[in-house]
Design a protein around this motif. Structure first.
Motif, PDB file in Angstrom:
ATOM      1  N   ASP A 145      35.609  37.872  23.524  1.00  0.00           N
ATOM      2  CA  ASP A 145      36.022  39.076  24.251  1.00  0.00           C
ATOM      3  C   ASP A 145      36.519  38.683  25.623  1.00  0.00           C
ATOM      4  OD1 ASP A 145      35.443  41.578  22.626  1.00  0.00           O
ATOM      5  OD2 ASP A 145      33.611  40.415  22.358  1.00  0.00           O
ATOM      6  N   VAL A 146      37.590  39.338  26.044  1.00  0.00           N
ATOM      7  CA  VAL A 146      38.162  39.048  27.363  1.00  0.00           C
ATOM      8  C   VAL A 146      38.329  40.358  28.124  1.00  0.00           C
ATOM      9  CG1 VAL A 146      40.058  37.930  28.622  1.00  0.00           C
ATOM     10  CG2 VAL A 146      39.404  37.088  26.346  1.00  0.00           C
ATOM     11  N   TRP A 147      37.890  40.346  29.365  1.00  0.00           N
ATOM     12  CA  TRP A 147      38.049  41.493  30.261  1.00  0.00           C
ATOM     13  C   TRP A 147      38.979  41.120  31.398  1.00  0.00           C
ATOM     14  CZ3 TRP A 147      33.640  40.460  27.636  1.00  0.00           C
ATOM     15  CH2 TRP A 147      33.075  41.513  26.910  1.00  0.00           C
ATOM     16  N   ALA A 148      39.785  42.097  31.822  1.00  0.00           N
ATOM     17  CA  ALA A 148      40.608  41.943  33.022  1.00  0.00           C
ATOM     18  C   ALA A 148      39.880  42.676  34.138  1.00  0.00           C
ATOM     19  CB  ALA A 148      41.985  42.544  32.792  1.00  0.00           C
ATOM     20  N   ILE A 149      39.580  41.973  35.216  1.00  0.00           N
ATOM     21  CA  ILE A 149      38.796  42.531  36.316  1.00  0.00           C
ATOM     22  C   ILE A 149      39.695  42.694  37.537  1.00  0.00           C
ATOM     23  CG2 ILE A 149      36.796  42.155  37.805  1.00  0.00           C
ATOM     24  CD1 ILE A 149      35.500  40.651  35.479  1.00  0.00           C
ATOM     25  N   ALA A 150      39.756  43.936  38.028  1.00  0.00           N
ATOM     26  CA  ALA A 150      40.557  44.240  39.226  1.00  0.00           C
ATOM     27  C   ALA A 150      39.645  45.037  40.142  1.00  0.00           C
ATOM     28  CB  ALA A 150      41.794  45.048  38.857  1.00  0.00           C
ATOM     29  N   GLY A 151      39.182  44.404  41.214  1.00  0.00           N
ATOM     30  CA  GLY A 151      38.205  45.071  42.088  1.00  0.00           C
ATOM     31  C   GLY A 151      36.977  45.436  41.282  1.00  0.00           C
ATOM     32  N   GLU A 152      36.624  46.720  41.274  1.00  0.00           N
ATOM     33  CA  GLU A 152      35.428  47.186  40.556  1.00  0.00           C
ATOM     34  C   GLU A 152      35.707  47.484  39.082  1.00  0.00           C
ATOM     35  OE1 GLU A 152      32.221  47.709  42.429  1.00  0.00           O
ATOM     36  OE2 GLU A 152      33.578  46.267  43.427  1.00  0.00           O
ATOM     37  N   THR A 153      36.963  47.424  38.694  1.00  0.00           N
ATOM     38  CA  THR A 153      37.346  47.863  37.347  1.00  0.00           C
ATOM     39  C   THR A 153      37.316  46.709  36.349  1.00  0.00           C
ATOM     40  OG1 THR A 153      38.880  49.339  38.463  1.00  0.00           O
ATOM     41  CG2 THR A 153      39.132  49.117  36.071  1.00  0.00           C
ATOM     42  N   ARG A 154      36.696  46.961  35.212  1.00  0.00           N
ATOM     43  CA  ARG A 154      36.709  45.990  34.104  1.00  0.00           C
ATOM     44  C   ARG A 154      37.391  46.636  32.911  1.00  0.00           C
ATOM     45  NH1 ARG A 154      32.757  41.935  33.604  1.00  0.00           N
ATOM     46  NH2 ARG A 154      32.634  42.325  31.368  1.00  0.00           N
ATOM     47  N   ILE A 155      38.475  46.025  32.455  1.00  0.00           N
ATOM     48  CA  ILE A 155      39.175  46.539  31.277  1.00  0.00           C
ATOM     49  C   ILE A 155      39.035  45.508  30.162  1.00  0.00           C
ATOM     50  CG2 ILE A 155      41.427  47.200  30.338  1.00  0.00           C
ATOM     51  CD1 ILE A 155      40.795  49.172  32.351  1.00  0.00           C
ATOM     52  N   HIS A 156      38.650  45.994  28.982  1.00  0.00           N
ATOM     53  CA  HIS A 156      38.518  45.123  27.813  1.00  0.00           C
ATOM     54  C   HIS A 156      39.934  44.818  27.327  1.00  0.00           C
ATOM     55  CE1 HIS A 156      36.283  44.483  23.694  1.00  0.00           C
ATOM     56  NE2 HIS A 156      36.713  43.364  24.222  1.00  0.00           N
ATOM     57  N   CYS A 157      40.430  43.604  27.547  1.00  0.00           N
ATOM     58  CA  CYS A 157      41.848  43.367  27.235  1.00  0.00           C
ATOM     59  C   CYS A 157      42.066  42.577  25.951  1.00  0.00           C
ATOM     60  CB  CYS A 157      42.585  42.756  28.421  1.00  0.00           C
ATOM     61  SG  CYS A 157      42.084  41.121  28.878  1.00  0.00           S
TER      62      CYS A 157
ATOM     63  N   ASN B 287      43.043  40.012  19.110  1.00  0.00           N
ATOM     64  CA  ASN B 287      43.777  41.268  19.288  1.00  0.00           C
ATOM     65  C   ASN B 287      43.867  41.576  20.771  1.00  0.00           C
ATOM     66  OD1 ASN B 287      43.026  41.700  16.341  1.00  0.00           O
ATOM     67  ND2 ASN B 287      44.227  43.541  16.782  1.00  0.00           N
ATOM     68  N   LEU B 288      45.075  41.803  21.236  1.00  0.00           N
ATOM     69  CA  LEU B 288      45.320  42.099  22.650  1.00  0.00           C
ATOM     70  C   LEU B 288      45.370  43.612  22.771  1.00  0.00           C
ATOM     71  CD1 LEU B 288      47.937  39.316  22.667  1.00  0.00           C
ATOM     72  CD2 LEU B 288      45.706  39.182  23.796  1.00  0.00           C
ATOM     73  N   ILE B 289      44.369  44.208  23.425  1.00  0.00           N
ATOM     74  CA  ILE B 289      44.203  45.659  23.323  1.00  0.00           C
ATOM     75  C   ILE B 289      44.490  46.421  24.610  1.00  0.00           C
ATOM     76  CG2 ILE B 289      42.641  45.546  21.349  1.00  0.00           C
ATOM     77  CD1 ILE B 289      40.272  45.759  23.199  1.00  0.00           C
ATOM     78  N   ASN B 290      44.566  45.741  25.732  1.00  0.00           N
ATOM     79  CA  ASN B 290      44.919  46.389  26.997  1.00  0.00           C
ATOM     80  C   ASN B 290      45.657  45.371  27.859  1.00  0.00           C
ATOM     81  OD1 ASN B 290      43.966  49.215  27.236  1.00  0.00           O
ATOM     82  ND2 ASN B 290      41.975  48.329  26.722  1.00  0.00           N
ATOM     83  N   PRO B 291      46.440  45.863  28.840  1.00  0.00           N
ATOM     84  CA  PRO B 291      47.197  44.929  29.675  1.00  0.00           C
ATOM     85  C   PRO B 291      46.249  43.963  30.383  1.00  0.00           C
ATOM     86  CG  PRO B 291      47.923  47.203  30.068  1.00  0.00           C
ATOM     87  CD  PRO B 291      46.689  47.277  29.210  1.00  0.00           C
ATOM     88  N   ALA B 292      46.610  42.694  30.376  1.00  0.00           N
ATOM     89  CA  ALA B 292      45.787  41.659  31.010  1.00  0.00           C
ATOM     90  C   ALA B 292      46.272  41.479  32.448  1.00  0.00           C
ATOM     91  CB  ALA B 292      45.886  40.363  30.209  1.00  0.00           C
ATOM     92  N   ARG B 293      45.893  42.431  33.288  1.00  0.00           N
ATOM     93  CA  ARG B 293      46.321  42.319  34.693  1.00  0.00           C
ATOM     94  C   ARG B 293      45.122  42.591  35.578  1.00  0.00           C
ATOM     95  NH1 ARG B 293      49.987  47.438  34.251  1.00  0.00           N
ATOM     96  NH2 ARG B 293      48.229  48.740  33.772  1.00  0.00           N
ATOM     97  N   GLY B 294      45.086  41.892  36.709  1.00  0.00           N
ATOM     98  CA  GLY B 294      43.964  42.063  37.619  1.00  0.00           C
ATOM     99  C   GLY B 294      43.757  40.799  38.419  1.00  0.00           C
ATOM    100  N   ASP B 295      42.590  40.720  39.081  1.00  0.00           N
ATOM    101  CA  ASP B 295      42.283  39.582  39.946  1.00  0.00           C
ATOM    102  C   ASP B 295      41.849  38.368  39.131  1.00  0.00           C
ATOM    103  OD1 ASP B 295      42.658  41.437  42.006  1.00  0.00           O
ATOM    104  OD2 ASP B 295      40.533  42.030  41.908  1.00  0.00           O
ATOM    105  N   LEU B 296      41.203  38.651  38.002  1.00  0.00           N
ATOM    106  CA  LEU B 296      40.765  37.536  37.157  1.00  0.00           C
ATOM    107  C   LEU B 296      40.503  38.026  35.748  1.00  0.00           C
ATOM    108  CD1 LEU B 296      37.388  37.495  36.545  1.00  0.00           C
ATOM    109  CD2 LEU B 296      37.369  36.986  38.975  1.00  0.00           C
ATOM    110  N   LEU B 297      40.517  37.079  34.831  1.00  0.00           N
ATOM    111  CA  LEU B 297      40.090  37.342  33.451  1.00  0.00           C
ATOM    112  C   LEU B 297      38.695  36.759  33.261  1.00  0.00           C
ATOM    113  CD1 LEU B 297      43.188  36.488  31.209  1.00  0.00           C
ATOM    114  CD2 LEU B 297      42.522  38.707  32.174  1.00  0.00           C
ATOM    115  N   GLU B 298      37.869  37.493  32.525  1.00  0.00           N
ATOM    116  CA  GLU B 298      36.546  36.977  32.150  1.00  0.00           C
ATOM    117  C   GLU B 298      36.479  36.914  30.631  1.00  0.00           C
ATOM    118  OE1 GLU B 298      32.861  38.449  34.101  1.00  0.00           O
ATOM    119  OE2 GLU B 298      32.284  39.052  32.059  1.00  0.00           O
TER     120      GLU B 298
END
Lengths: 156, 156, 156, 156
Positions: A121-133, A92-103
């Motif tokens: 589980d995949v997180w999109a990491i942009a600077g200090e922000t981690r979004i569960h994507c 399930n893709l639950i948030n936009p997958a944008r950022g510096d890297l995916l984890e």
């Protein structure tokens, strides 16, 4: 072996060696950043070569690293002389997958002699922000190493 | 519009234009070989850059083209000024993904104003042989073109 | 509202009232034992009327309470004048579903105005023993209360 | 055996006998209306005992008959002395499940010695009208008959 336990040198070599043979992971630029018993984490730095039509990470790249993370999470628990194949997975893709890297993290929920089930589980990491994507489920099958060319519906 | 009907020039340009903006599809080497109303087919020729640890196509590549085929199958039916995002998909890997190329087809099962559901199928083609190597389901969401950066859980 | 927060009286009445209108839950014998913001738990006591061919809980009963637990977990977060429909769900059955009762928990992972995504988990409880017997994912759609007869692909 | 082929008397008895031992199917009122090699159809007539909160068929009932239809579709192909367990399934609910009865069909897409994969489809029938209300995928595992109490992740 307890989930999250340290792996010995031989196990680490076996898992990393297999990961390094995955041409797709190298082509995408994915790295294995953590591996413990039943838990594996991969990083995928952003590149234009990984985008969908709006410039974010394509769900196919998200799926690829989620699948590999789960597959190797299971593989850390498999006996010598066996291999892992993915039987099925769902994401399930639950948030936009944008950022510096995916984890991506794969985590074994149910180890089994035949089938092993993982949470992905995949997180999109942009600077200090981690979004569960993305969040997903995966079923792996353990096959004999000499039968890794069989269908992922067969124990081998 | 009837499933499988011919698309007009403008629709073909819109769909192909979007596909060509997907950096991942270019990086993997995927081509859109057929597009009709609600049905899209992609080809992915074999390369060492697409493999898993045993030298076959990685499930992540299979998933990537299946996801794009389904996404564009839905997109052929969407109104101007809208975009498509994948909400979720699930793939069963049923035969070894080995051969000269993979062929992925997305087919709309249920078109909707908000959500569209597709069947996904992937074949591994080796010479004259076609093996059904994956089958899946996908849910797409139709969003306003200026909201394509929103979460794939929001209509926009 | 924070996940797991106490619900007010009106919200509890709204959710329990809806659950009590589900003829299937009554017919199976399911009870709602806990409801908080975004998290709902159901119990399903064992009866011969719930079995598969080997005398354990049928996966259909497991699925039914998992689906309702997730649906109501989402519904606790929905605005007045809206209703919840299940768009899709996926369940992995990981241990035998046998015991005195099943406990299903739905937990919102991603609340959304259009779609809400939940994790579903089911335990089989036998005396003091709790076995994790199923884990799943579910997508819910929020529709206007006067459009709850529409397809679960439409926002209404 | 060819998909859709006639089953012999012994196979029909074996499959119907197992279905009749499913307490849940009897409790819901489901009947097996057709069984051929790899394809099984069930009917579930409408009753207030099967409803969700808006008076339509509950997704749990839809899931229950879809799961049994697929499980028995696989079972028609299994060897004597084996049993079937569901490993996982996923269902997309694509139209309102309302009408006089639901018809669920399970169809084997990939038979296997260890795992068998089925497509699941459910129609809502109201008079002359048939609406496709759910489509899904299911993975079954073939276990030794004396190991049918094991986890659905184990071949037994």
């Amino acid at each position: 072996m307890e989930l999250g336990a340290q792996l010995d040198e031989a196990a680490i070599r076996r898992v990393r060696g297999s990961f390094e043979r995955q041409g797709l992971m190298r082509h995408l630029g994915a790295r294995m950043t953590d591996l413990r018993a039943g838990i594996v984490t991969l990083h995928l730095p952003f590149r234009a070569e990984l985008t969908q039509q709006h410039g974010f990470f394509h769900a196919g790249g998200t799926a690829a690293i989620a699948d590999s993370a789960g597959g190797y999470a299971g593989y850390t628990l498999f006996a010598d002389g066996t291999e892992v194949l993915t039987t099925e997975f769902k994401l399930n893709l639950i948030n936009p997958a944008r950022g510096d890297l995916l984890e991506a993290t794969g985590r074994v929920i149910k180890p089994g002699r035949t089938l092993t089930v993982c949470h992905l589980d995949v997180w999109a990491i942009a600077g200090e922000t981690r979004i569960h994507c993305a969040t997903g489920l995966q079923t792996l099958i353990c096959v004999r190493a000499d039968r890794a060319d069989a269908a992922p519906t067969e124990r081998g």
